[in-house]
Design an enzyme around this catalytic site. Sequence first.
Site, PDB file in Angstrom:
ATOM      1  N   LYS A   7      -1.511   4.881   8.750  1.00  0.00           N
ATOM      2  CA  LYS A   7      -0.822   4.982   7.424  1.00  0.00           C
ATOM      3  C   LYS A   7      -1.807   5.328   6.243  1.00  0.00           C
ATOM      4  CE  LYS A   7       1.593   2.128   4.093  1.00  0.00           C
ATOM      5  NZ  LYS A   7       2.165   1.009   3.884  1.00  0.00           N
ATOM      6  N   THR A  40       0.701  -1.284  -0.077  1.00  0.00           N
ATOM      7  CA  THR A  40      -0.057   0.022   0.063  1.00  0.00           C
ATOM      8  C   THR A  40       0.823   1.249   0.047  1.00  0.00           C
ATOM      9  OG1 THR A  40      -1.563  -1.259   1.334  1.00  0.00           O
ATOM     10  CG2 THR A  40      -1.636   1.362   1.169  1.00  0.00           C
ATOM     11  N   LYS A  98      -7.644   1.475  -3.042  1.00  0.00           N
ATOM     12  CA  LYS A  98      -7.214   1.000  -1.915  1.00  0.00           C
ATOM     13  C   LYS A  98      -7.341   2.138  -0.826  1.00  0.00           C
ATOM     14  CE  LYS A  98      -5.063  -0.876   1.505  1.00  0.00           C
ATOM     15  NZ  LYS A  98      -5.457  -2.321   2.286  1.00  0.00           N
TER      16      LYS A  98
END
Length: 299
Positions: free
Chosen positions: A249, A99, A174
């Site tokens: 994050k 990611t 995402k």
Amino acid sequence: MKTVGFIGLGNMGGPMAANLVKAGYAVTGFDPSDAARSAAVEAGVLMAASAAEAVAGAEVVITMLPSGRHVLDLYQGTAEVPGLLASAPAGALFVDCSTIAVSDAREAAALVVAAGHRAVDAPVSGGVVGAAAGTLTLMVGALAADLAAVRSVLEPMAGRIVHCGDPGAGQAAKICNNLILGISMIGVSEAFVLGEKLGLSHQALFDVTSTASGQCWALTTNCPVPGPVPTSPANRSYQPGFAAPLMAKDLGLAVQAASTVGAASNLGALAAALYQEFAAGNGSALDFSAIINEIRDAS
Ligand code: NAD
């Protein structure tokens, strides 16, 4: 059968590589961590002495790394350490499952193509449980022909593969998903704390909201209070699951992307700030649903 170089054999990459081995692929891997290397060797991954060596004969190069900086640095290498782009055979399919920021994913894809390879971003959702079971959702950014070429390698790791668009689109999907998830977990947690103060039982509130318009994954699968959903992390002292630092994050990446393209995201910014504070303190090793305890403490 394609040969695979797998770089980054941690909590996610380790079991993903193991599933490729189980499916019959020859997987050569590398990770600087001794523990990650031993577990991968146990699972049948051939271990190389460096990342560059791991991809030297690979038709498909998969990376599962902590951040965009790791991906870009490894791709490019340094004067002393050869990069993956220079080490893989011409035309290799580079699949980054980490990611990372959308801007980093687009930069990485441009570097891959400039080096004569093919670029696929395929971030995942489903956590370590999904990685071990081979049931991850893969959100893919790639040219259709490149996804077609690599699909059979992705399948042993995936329950679902969604083609989101050109390179970078997987990362975009995402962070948009996790923007919804972070905000909705805070909303569900605030509702349970308010319900407690109003004298509602957790079960009564769950029975209503899980079948009414408040229904969402944060409530029905990852319920932040113990009881209503026996498999949620709240029933095991908030052991992750999806750890709060990873949510911090991902929300940071979402807010960064929103600022870059000028999308308003007031709740996203607030959720990112709350999760960053939680992840740096009490939540550093807990599931992200444990944020309910901060909301209760602040009430
Ligand atoms: P992790 O820290 O367990 O694994 C990362 C691995 O990369 C480590 O083993 C580390 O040693 C290795 N690494 C670091 N630098 C390297 C280098 N230069 N060369 C080779 N290997 C190197 O993290 P993780 O939980 O496996 O997460 C990996 C990625 O997946 C992250 O981008 C994360 O955001 C994403 N992700 C994680 C989850 C989850 O639930 N853990 C879920 C979805 C997505």
